[in-house]
Write an enzyme that holds these catalytic residues in place. Sequence first.
Site, short mmCIF file in Angstrom:
data_model
loop_
_atom_site.label_atom_id
_atom_site.label_comp_id
_atom_site.label_asym_id
_atom_site.label_seq_id
_atom_site.Cartn_x
_atom_site.Cartn_y
_atom_site.Cartn_z
N GLU A 266 0.84 -1.21 0.00
CA GLU A 266 0.00 0.00 0.00
C GLU A 266 0.87 1.26 0.00
O GLU A 266 0.54 2.25 -0.67
CB GLU A 266 -0.92 0.00 1.22
CG GLU A 266 -2.00 -1.08 1.18
CD GLU A 266 -2.80 -1.16 2.46
OE1 GLU A 266 -2.40 -0.49 3.46
OE2 GLU A 266 -3.80 -1.89 2.49
N SER B 221 19.56 -7.96 -7.10
CA SER B 221 18.52 -8.08 -8.12
C SER B 221 18.89 -9.08 -9.21
O SER B 221 18.01 -9.67 -9.84
CB SER B 221 18.23 -6.72 -8.76
OG SER B 221 17.60 -5.86 -7.84
N HIS C 82 4.39 -10.16 -9.65
CA HIS C 82 5.82 -10.38 -9.50
C HIS C 82 6.43 -9.26 -8.66
O HIS C 82 7.27 -9.52 -7.78
CB HIS C 82 6.51 -10.42 -10.86
CG HIS C 82 8.01 -10.50 -10.77
ND1 HIS C 82 8.66 -11.65 -10.40
CD2 HIS C 82 8.96 -9.56 -10.95
CE1 HIS C 82 9.96 -11.42 -10.37
NE2 HIS C 82 10.17 -10.16 -10.70
N SER C 83 6.04 -8.05 -8.92
CA SER C 83 6.46 -6.89 -8.14
C SER C 83 5.43 -5.80 -8.37
O SER C 83 4.45 -6.00 -9.10
CB SER C 83 7.86 -6.41 -8.56
OG SER C 83 7.80 -5.79 -9.85
#
Length: 396
Positions: A79, A165, A294-295
């Site tokens: 959020e 990453s 996924h993101s």
Amino acid sequence: MKAFISCKVLDFPGGKVVFSPEMRFLSESPSVYSQCYRVLDDNGQLISHNNFVPVSEEVAVKMYSNMVTLQTLDTIFYEAQRQGRISFYVTSIGEEAINIASAAALTSDDIVFPQYREPGVLLWRGFTLQEFANQCFGNKADYGKGRQMPIHYGSNKLNYFTVASTIATQIPHAVGAAYSLKMDKKDACAVTYFGDGGTSEGDFHAAVNFAAVTESPVIFICRNNGWAISTPTSDQFRSDGIAVRGQAYGVRSIRVDGNDALAMYSAVHSARHMAVNEHRPILIEAVTYRVGHHSTSDDSTKYRPANEIEWWRMARDPVTRFRKWIEINGWWGSEAESQLRSSIRSQIAERAEKPPVNDLFTDVYDNIPSNLREQEKLLKETINRHPKDYPADVPI
């Protein structure tokens, strides 16, 4: 080298080769997956003739509390990203059991090499909700001093290497660390996590092979959630999942229901015992489903049906399944549930001082070179000339 022991067996450097007059090719992968280890059914009931490592009430309650905390943490930061307060976030929705149950089966001396969907391992080891917030918001108390993108956690104290990453690069690192633990005769192992997409990288194959040859105490935990961002496993490989890949490299392997916390705990607990005491690598394929996107940069409804996502969210939720089991045992109830959920959000304070600008230039060189000193000077001069273009809460 001995040439032949008999006309049917060759004494080869890698082992004995048995000859046969029959021309027979190894078959391709079967149409039905090999078995998947499971202890609890979808209703939290123990499956008959089960074989699992017992879990005490204390550990079980902590496992459930951590899974609920991880869910709540994901909601808060997801959020926050949608509101523009942080730039990026990755949830673990649907994969809470893999996170928490595996962490519960390890010891604090075991070294963790995560991908980016394992914050629950840190949570289990004592990383506070405020420490998660410090990293995601880039506060002054962030161990990376605000220089990493959100969810790239790390903790030297908790033996949790910083998230990178780049896909699968952590896997060979884990094997190297495991080999070092073996050479130093440590009572510990290395553990690395990765997704099904990571097994399509060369790093995975090199690492698993190296671990097998060096007999390093490392546990490979693959979260096979069906999707590498938008690429389904059917477009990635034709093998019988991931576990057979470990077997192909000579690594003991198992496929586990990743949404069954008891099965995950038992598998990792047993894997750790074998890795440390027998000096061998173990591969665990945890079959699960990424319920979330996924993101925050992804919209998974563009490549998979919404009703499929909803079915996994409702019918296969690992947190609900484990709650039913501890309730059946009399270890949990509605009052404890409401107290837990109401207490979590109060542990996070978002607003905190930001790191100073000069932290951008430190911690790489012992003595900062003149070109970086010049860049730092120019940056501060630019900020002073255009203060409205830079965050007001970042100290100069």
